[in-house]
Design a protein around this motif. Structure first.
Motif, mmCIF file in Angstrom:
data_model
loop_
_atom_site.group_PDB
_atom_site.id
_atom_site.type_symbol
_atom_site.label_atom_id
_atom_site.label_comp_id
_atom_site.label_asym_id
_atom_site.label_seq_id
_atom_site.Cartn_x
_atom_site.Cartn_y
_atom_site.Cartn_z
ATOM 1 N N ASP A 103 0.822 -1.206 0.000
ATOM 2 C CA ASP A 103 0.000 0.000 0.000
ATOM 3 C C ASP A 103 0.857 1.258 0.000
ATOM 4 N N THR A 104 0.354 2.292 -0.652
ATOM 5 C CA THR A 104 1.025 3.590 -0.673
ATOM 6 C C THR A 104 0.031 4.657 -0.231
ATOM 7 N N SER A 105 0.518 5.706 0.409
ATOM 8 C CA SER A 105 -0.375 6.766 0.873
ATOM 9 C C SER A 105 -0.906 7.576 -0.303
ATOM 10 N N ILE A 106 -0.070 7.742 -1.329
ATOM 11 C CA ILE A 106 -0.508 8.379 -2.569
ATOM 12 C C ILE A 106 -1.095 7.292 -3.454
ATOM 13 N N ASP A 107 -2.180 7.616 -4.160
ATOM 14 C CA ASP A 107 -2.786 6.656 -5.069
ATOM 15 C C ASP A 107 -1.710 6.030 -5.955
ATOM 16 N N ARG A 108 -1.706 4.676 -6.026
ATOM 17 C CA ARG A 108 -0.641 3.969 -6.749
ATOM 18 C C ARG A 108 -0.527 4.423 -8.202
ATOM 19 N N GLU A 109 -1.660 4.565 -8.886
ATOM 20 C CA GLU A 109 -1.602 4.989 -10.284
ATOM 21 C C GLU A 109 -0.989 6.379 -10.406
ATOM 22 N N LEU A 110 -1.339 7.260 -9.489
ATOM 23 C CA LEU A 110 -0.783 8.616 -9.517
ATOM 24 C C LEU A 110 0.717 8.575 -9.279
ATOM 25 N N LEU A 111 1.148 7.750 -8.347
ATOM 26 C CA LEU A 111 2.570 7.634 -8.039
ATOM 27 C C LEU A 111 3.331 7.074 -9.241
ATOM 28 N N GLU A 112 2.761 6.071 -9.885
ATOM 29 C CA GLU A 112 3.407 5.488 -11.068
ATOM 30 C C GLU A 112 3.454 6.495 -12.215
ATOM 31 N N ASP A 113 2.351 7.232 -12.411
ATOM 32 C CA ASP A 113 2.326 8.227 -13.486
ATOM 33 C C ASP A 113 3.391 9.299 -13.279
ATOM 34 N N THR A 160 18.613 -5.768 -4.322
ATOM 35 C CA THR A 160 18.034 -4.557 -4.905
ATOM 36 C C THR A 160 17.788 -3.509 -3.812
ATOM 37 N N PRO A 161 18.181 -2.264 -4.004
ATOM 38 C CA PRO A 161 17.924 -1.217 -3.008
ATOM 39 C C PRO A 161 16.428 -1.047 -2.761
ATOM 40 N N VAL A 162 16.068 -0.762 -1.516
ATOM 41 C CA VAL A 162 14.670 -0.586 -1.135
ATOM 42 C C VAL A 162 14.492 0.797 -0.505
ATOM 43 N N LEU A 163 13.472 1.524 -0.946
ATOM 44 C CA LEU A 163 13.181 2.854 -0.414
ATOM 45 C C LEU A 163 11.738 2.919 0.050
ATOM 46 N N GLU A 164 11.484 3.695 1.114
ATOM 47 C CA GLU A 164 10.115 3.946 1.516
ATOM 48 C C GLU A 164 9.510 5.012 0.616
ATOM 49 N N GLU A 165 8.192 5.049 0.583
ATOM 50 C CA GLU A 165 7.483 5.961 -0.311
ATOM 51 C C GLU A 165 7.873 7.421 -0.088
ATOM 52 N N SER A 166 7.987 7.848 1.164
ATOM 53 C CA SER A 166 8.304 9.251 1.450
ATOM 54 C C SER A 166 9.666 9.641 0.885
ATOM 55 N N ALA A 167 10.646 8.753 1.036
ATOM 56 C CA ALA A 167 11.985 9.034 0.507
ATOM 57 C C ALA A 167 11.956 9.060 -1.019
ATOM 58 N N PHE A 168 11.181 8.164 -1.606
ATOM 59 C CA PHE A 168 11.097 8.102 -3.066
ATOM 60 C C PHE A 168 10.449 9.367 -3.627
ATOM 61 N N THR A 169 9.327 9.804 -3.031
ATOM 62 C CA THR A 169 8.655 10.995 -3.539
ATOM 63 C C THR A 169 9.524 12.237 -3.378
ATOM 64 N N HIS A 170 10.357 12.255 -2.332
ATOM 65 C CA HIS A 170 11.290 13.380 -2.162
ATOM 66 C C HIS A 170 12.321 13.381 -3.295
ATOM 67 N N LEU A 171 12.856 12.212 -3.616
ATOM 68 C CA LEU A 171 13.839 12.118 -4.694
ATOM 69 C C LEU A 171 13.208 12.378 -6.058
ATOM 70 N N LEU A 172 11.911 12.103 -6.153
ATOM 71 C CA LEU A 172 11.227 12.254 -7.438
ATOM 72 C C LEU A 172 11.140 13.718 -7.866
ATOM 73 N N ARG A 173 11.352 14.627 -6.915
ATOM 74 C CA ARG A 173 11.283 16.051 -7.238
ATOM 75 C C ARG A 173 12.462 16.513 -8.096
ATOM 76 N N ASP A 174 13.566 15.793 -8.034
ATOM 77 C CA ASP A 174 14.772 16.233 -8.742
ATOM 78 C C ASP A 174 15.495 15.020 -9.315
ATOM 79 N N VAL A 175 14.977 14.501 -10.413
ATOM 80 C CA VAL A 175 15.562 13.336 -11.067
ATOM 81 C C VAL A 175 16.636 13.792 -12.057
ATOM 82 N N ALA A 176 17.801 13.193 -11.967
ATOM 83 C CA ALA A 176 18.916 13.573 -12.841
ATOM 84 C C ALA A 176 18.644 13.128 -14.274
ATOM 85 N N PRO A 177 19.060 13.928 -15.252
ATOM 86 C CA PRO A 177 18.835 13.544 -16.650
ATOM 87 C C PRO A 177 19.644 12.310 -17.025
ATOM 88 N N ALA A 178 19.146 11.598 -18.010
ATOM 89 C CA ALA A 178 19.819 10.384 -18.455
ATOM 90 C C ALA A 178 21.167 10.721 -19.073
#
Length: 239
Positions: free
Chosen positions: A158-168, A208-226
């Motif tokens: 389960d995720t606190s943010i709707d899963r589809e929204l998080l994936e999108d 495989t590295p494991v992250l909690e949702e809060s840490a992931f959403t924080h990192l999602l704000r600034d994703v490095a370019p490929a």
């Protein structure tokens, strides 16, 4: 052509979508907005995410709780100030696509005594086709470093943010959303890393590295370019 708004919209849409699928026609909506997701985006100080709590926060009086018409009225009256708060705070509305249910799959069910199904057991499921990630997989996520476009991300539990929204949002940031965990998975996002789900078990076995949702959403704000891949030109052959 308008947006479907509901409290716990995933539930309402799943019911509506099934009925449209049974009727073999297309629903007249393309997007939905969940007022629970919006309340979370606005960080409203609610004790829980029940409709009555949202109504109380905005001073909306319930006359007949759990009656369809009054619930719709209450939601509309609580939705208006939510929209104003989102506009004032520059909060992005958590809109999701209303994907039709187009695929039927069989699900074995043990019938009750004396029960005779007239048709095969099964259920509808949504067609979920994402565009191919245009970036190469840079490998596994490393702690204390940013996420990078092309990373393969899987979600579990389960995720606190709707899963589809998080994936999108992950896809919009340039990440590859995977439905399973393999040796190529860059990281697994889960709020329960000690659970015995197949994904967490595989993640542990692969390292495989494991992250909690809060840490992931924080990192999602600034994703490095490929990292651009340079293909060397073949050297001219000598004759």
């Amino acid at each position: 052509g308008r947006v479907l708004v509901a409290h716990n919209a995933a539930f309402d849409w799943s019911m509506i979508a099934r009925e449209y699928a049974r009727a073999a026609v297309t629903a007249p909506v393309e997007q939905r907005l969940c007022t629970i997701a919006l309340a979370k985006e606005l960080r409203l100080p609610l004790p829980n995410h029940k409709l009555e709590s949202l109504a109380a926060h905005f001073g909306v009086v319930q006359q007949h709780a759990h009656h369809a018409l009054d619930d719709a009225r209450v939601l509309a009256e609580a939705f208006r100030p939510s929209l104003h708060a989102a506009a004032k705070g520059g909060v992005r509305l958590p809109l999701l696509e209303c994907r039709p249910l187009t695929e039927w799959y069989d699900s074995p069910v043990t019938p009750r005594a004396g029960y005779r199904p007239s048709q095969g057991q099964g259920s509808w499921r949504p067609s979920r086709k994402r565009p191919t990630c245009p970036y190469p997989n840079p490998g596994r996520y490393e702690s204390d470093k940013p996420l990078m476009q092309g990373m393969r991300v899987a979600f579990s539990g389960d995720t606190s943010i709707d899963r589809e929204l998080l994936e999108d949002r992950a896809v919009e940031a340039g990440l590859h959303v995977a439905t399973s965990v393999s040796r190529l998975t860059s990281l697994l996002v889960t709020n329960d890393p000690d659970s015995a789900t197949s994904k967490t078990v595989k993640a542990k076995s692969f390292g495989t590295p494991v992250l909690e949702e809060s840490a992931f959403t924080h990192l999602l704000r600034d994703v490095a370019p490929a990292v651009s891949v340079v293909v060397p030109k073949p050297s001219p052959s000598s004759e």
